[in-house]
Design a protein around this motif. Structure first.
Motif, PDB file in Angstrom:
ATOM      1  N   UNK A  45       5.172  22.016  22.546  1.00  3.37           N
ATOM      2  CA  UNK A  45       5.091  21.523  21.114  1.00  3.37           C
ATOM      3  C   UNK A  45       5.833  19.924  20.856  1.00  3.37           C
ATOM      4  N   UNK A  46       6.907  19.960  21.668  1.00  2.00           N
ATOM      5  CA  UNK A  46       7.470  18.747  21.717  1.00  2.00           C
ATOM      6  C   UNK A  46       6.639  17.657  22.310  1.00  2.00           C
ATOM      7  N   UNK A  50       2.859  12.402  22.104  1.00  2.00           N
ATOM      8  CA  UNK A  50       3.501  11.761  22.959  1.00  2.00           C
ATOM      9  C   UNK A  50       2.540  10.925  23.870  1.00  2.00           C
ATOM     10  N   UNK A  53       2.268   8.745  29.454  1.00  2.00           N
ATOM     11  CA  UNK A  53       3.372   8.229  30.645  1.00  2.00           C
ATOM     12  C   UNK A  53       4.665   8.985  30.362  1.00  2.00           C
ATOM     13  N   UNK A  54       4.665   9.525  29.319  1.00  2.00           N
ATOM     14  CA  UNK A  54       5.941  10.190  29.062  1.00  2.00           C
ATOM     15  C   UNK A  54       6.266  11.715  29.464  1.00  2.00           C
ATOM     16  N   UNK A  58       9.078  14.444  30.647  1.00  2.00           N
ATOM     17  CA  UNK A  58       9.543  15.580  29.629  1.00  2.00           C
ATOM     18  C   UNK A  58       9.521  16.785  30.307  1.00  2.00           C
ATOM     19  N   UNK A 367      -2.846  10.045  24.118  1.00  2.00           N
ATOM     20  CA  UNK A 367      -1.857  10.919  23.510  1.00  2.00           C
ATOM     21  C   UNK A 367      -2.042  12.481  23.452  1.00  2.00           C
TER      22      UNK A 367
END
Lengths: 431, 240
Positions: A45-46, A50, A53-54, A58, A367
């Motif tokens: 979910x988090x 995003x 790249x991130x 994570x 994303x």
């Protein structure tokens, strides 16, 4: 006879918070539950919304022990979604990085978690009192394994240089020389601790089981391959969702899994890998396996420890071949610039603890719009419950008392090398 | 008398513990001066009083709230170890968007939180970063044993990165937070070609508006994790 309940609380020397509860009476253990109690990650979910790249950064925070493979699997899944081809050199260096991660994780499990069990001591620190030289060798070897991750990935935990597109740091000839040195030292120091471990051996226990691991033509695959179920049936990795069924148990923050076709539990991890790929073990591991008369395939879940020990030797030898190949290259190109596009990407890899699946869907801005992650420990939990029940009943029939059973079951849970932080990942929308 | 040290884990990836174990031979050296009396990952447990308690991870459910209070009661010094304990872990937990999600979780119930430990107890020292730098861990232990004062770094990641003489990542078009993030990590990310995402939190003189202006000038999309950092600073200020 009255129904009794025995709770093994917060099992020590594993990664994360796990309780195991036994239900039954003096004659039979009827049910075992494995209860993951780690705060849930809700990672799927988090990361929604995003940027691509991130995601690897994570994803690697799921677990501090097997962070390398989590980061790599996420990166590969993203690259598959973007349709990005990385260079051959980056691929090889990543493999070295993962091998460093596997050796580091196996060593943590074998020597920090399991060895104290075998020697009847509470911890590795207590072993140092009597076996100072051995402990020194263990920490030295682990240091060299960590250096392999550091040279290829920039840092030991959550390697920073692992990015979608390849590796963000340049790798020089000097780095390759250093890698060779670390491997040489690792090989020299690790042999004695591994022999020490194999010398002690495993408890006797036969348990019919189903094993799931990656397989391909010529190696024991780590980064890609097809999913093999006990060598009976082989599936393409992308079709993973057809193979496994997720089960929700209300006592655990981690989901449990079964094989859809047979509705049975299964085991993943080092034992599954070698049971399926034992013909491909490299000479160093094969020799020592024959020397200690270990038979493959093996149905003793405690042999998971032995399998990890053999894997360490196998990976060291494989790494040497990888460096040989890299040294022949004139130029080591490690990075390709990603082009952003919408797509769906699956990556199935072998984490130290077994089959790991990351699956992401990206929109045209790069994303994340949908994500699914299946970790090895979550897949093993149902199997842990069943094997613990069988083992407990075996001990009961041999006249063991409850203290001994508790202790032995704890050892068996540890043999599975559970990693609860990875597995705790419930939230409503993914159920 | 050796100092008694406890290593505790709340909800986290335990990467900081792994990083401390990664001290390897130096950890064995440290053990001449400290006794690890409590650590689940090492399998040592006791009910003793503790001189220095290192707490990794954030508080996600009631059990952990009780646990952190117990730790505080039996310890002289409490150190928040790593980003989860210091700020709730901006990567997984302190993502402000997810607090509005309706969830239904076993064990933890349907109230989701991810709180830094200083929301519940007094914290004496902070070791920042994700994972912590084990050098800094040794530095803190040494300082405490020598009764020196351990101070947080007052410079940015940029000032450490410069020493590596690498090309600036912002110039290359990456959303690097090096100019506003607290140093002490030896610029491990930017020095290896990876932009900084601020895992160590803001340093005291951080000029955030200035960085946003530079990002805009260079046509770099302002990253969401920068806003997370800002919100954390705002919360800290309200807290004070």
């Amino acid at each position: 006879m009255s129904e009794k309940k025995v709770v093994l609380e917060e099992i020590v020397r594993i990664e994360g918070h796990l309780n195991v509860t036994l239900y039954g009476d003096e004659t039979e253990i009827r049910k075992v539950t494995a209860e993951a109690l780690e705060g849930t990650r809700i990672l799927e979910r988090v990361i929604l919304g995003k940027s691509y790249m991130e995601i690897p950064d994570i994803a690697s925070r799921m677990c501090g022990v097997c962070n390398v493979i989590h980061k790599l699997t996420a990166t590969q899944a993203i690259e598959n979604a973007l349709g990005l081809e990385i260079t051959q050199e980056a691929w090889s260096l990543r493999k070295l990085m993962v091998i460093g991660g596997h050796i580091q994780s196996h060593m943590l499990h074998l020597f920090y978690f399991v060895l104290p069990d075998l020697m009847g001591k509470p911890s590795l620190l207590h072993i140092a009192d009597t076996h100072g030289e051995l402990v020194k060798k263990i920490v030295k070897a682990k240091k060299h394994a960590n250096r392999i991750i550091e040279i290829t990935g920039g840092s030991r935990v959550h390697p920073v240089a692992l990015v979608p597109g390849g590796i963000s740091k340049p790798i020089t000839k000097r780095d390759l020389e250093n890698l060779r040195y670390e491997l040489h030292e690792l090989k020299k120091t690790i042999e004695e601790p591994i022999r020490f471990l194999l010398e002690i051996g495993n408890p006797e226990f036969e348990n019919e089981n189903i094993y799931v691991a990656l397989t391909n033509q010529d190696t024991i695959p780590l980064l890609q391959g097809n999913i093999s179920i006990s060598n009976n049936s082989v599936y393409q990795a992308e079709k993973y969702s057809k193979i496994f069924t997720k089960i929700r148990e209300n006592y655990s923050t981690a989901p449990h899994f079964k094989l859809s076709a047979k509705n049975v539990s299964y085991m993943v991890g080092a034992l599954a890998r070698i049971n399926i790929n034992y013909t491909k073990l490299l000479p160093a591991a094969k020799t020592i396996s024959t020397e200690y008369n270990i038979k493959w395939p093996n149905n003793n879940p405690f042999t998971n420890n032995t399998a990890q020990a053999l894997e360490i030797l196998h990976y060291i030898e494989e790494s040497e071949h990888i460096i040989d190949d890299l040294e022949e290259k004139k130029l080591i190109r490690t990075w390709t610039r990603p082009k952003i596009q919408a797509g769906d990407g699956v990556a199935v890899t072998e984490a130290p603890r077994g089959l790991l699946i990351h699956h992401y869907r990206l929109n045209s801005e790069g994303k994340v719009v949908w994500a699914n992650i299946i970790t090895p420990t979550a897949q093993n939990l149902k199997n842990v419950e069943e094997t613990c029940r069988n083992y407990g009943n075996k001990l009961l029939s041999e006249g063991a008392n409850i203290e001994l059973i508790e202790k032995e079951i704890e050892k068996l849970v540890r043999a599975y090398d559970p990693c609860i932080s990875c597995s705790a990942r419930f939230y409503k929308e993914t159920d | 008398m050796k100092a008694k040290v406890g290593l505790f884990c709340l909800s986290s990836c335990e990467g900081c513990m792994v990083e401390i174990l990664n001290l390897e031979d130096r950890l064995l050296d440290l053990l001449e001066y400290i006794d690890i009396v409590e650590s689940r990952i090492l399998g040592v447990h006791s009910e003793e009083e503790i001189d220095i308690a290192f707490v990794e991870g954030c508080v996600m459910h009631e059990e952990e709230e009780k646990k952190i209070q117990e730790i505080r009661e039996r310890s002289k010094i409490v150190v928040a170890l790593g980003d989860c304990a210091c700020s709730g872990g901006k990567f997984l937990f302190k993502d402000f968007t997810f607090r509005e999600i309706e969830i239904d979780l076993p064990v933890t119930g349907n109230k989701l939180r991810a709180d830094p430990i200083d929301k519940y107890v007094k914290v004496d020292y902070y070791l920042r970063g994700c994972p912590v730098s084990n050098e800094e861990f040794v530095e803190l232990v040494k300082d405490l044993l020598l009764q020196k004062i351990f101070r947080e770094k007052t410079y940015s990641v940029c000032s450490e990165c410069i020493l590596f003489e690498k090309d600036c990542l912002i110039d290359k078009g990456y959303p690097c937070l090096g100019p506003i993030t607290m140093g002490g990590c030896k610029a491990v990310c930017p020095a290896n070609g990876k932009y900084c995402y601020g895992c160590r939190g803001l340093y005291e003189d951080a000029n955030i508006d200035g960085l946003i202006r530079i990002f805009k000038e260079k046509g770099i999309e302002v990253p969401t994790y920068l806003f997370d950092l800002l919100k954390i600073r705002k919360e800290v200020r309200q807290h004070e």
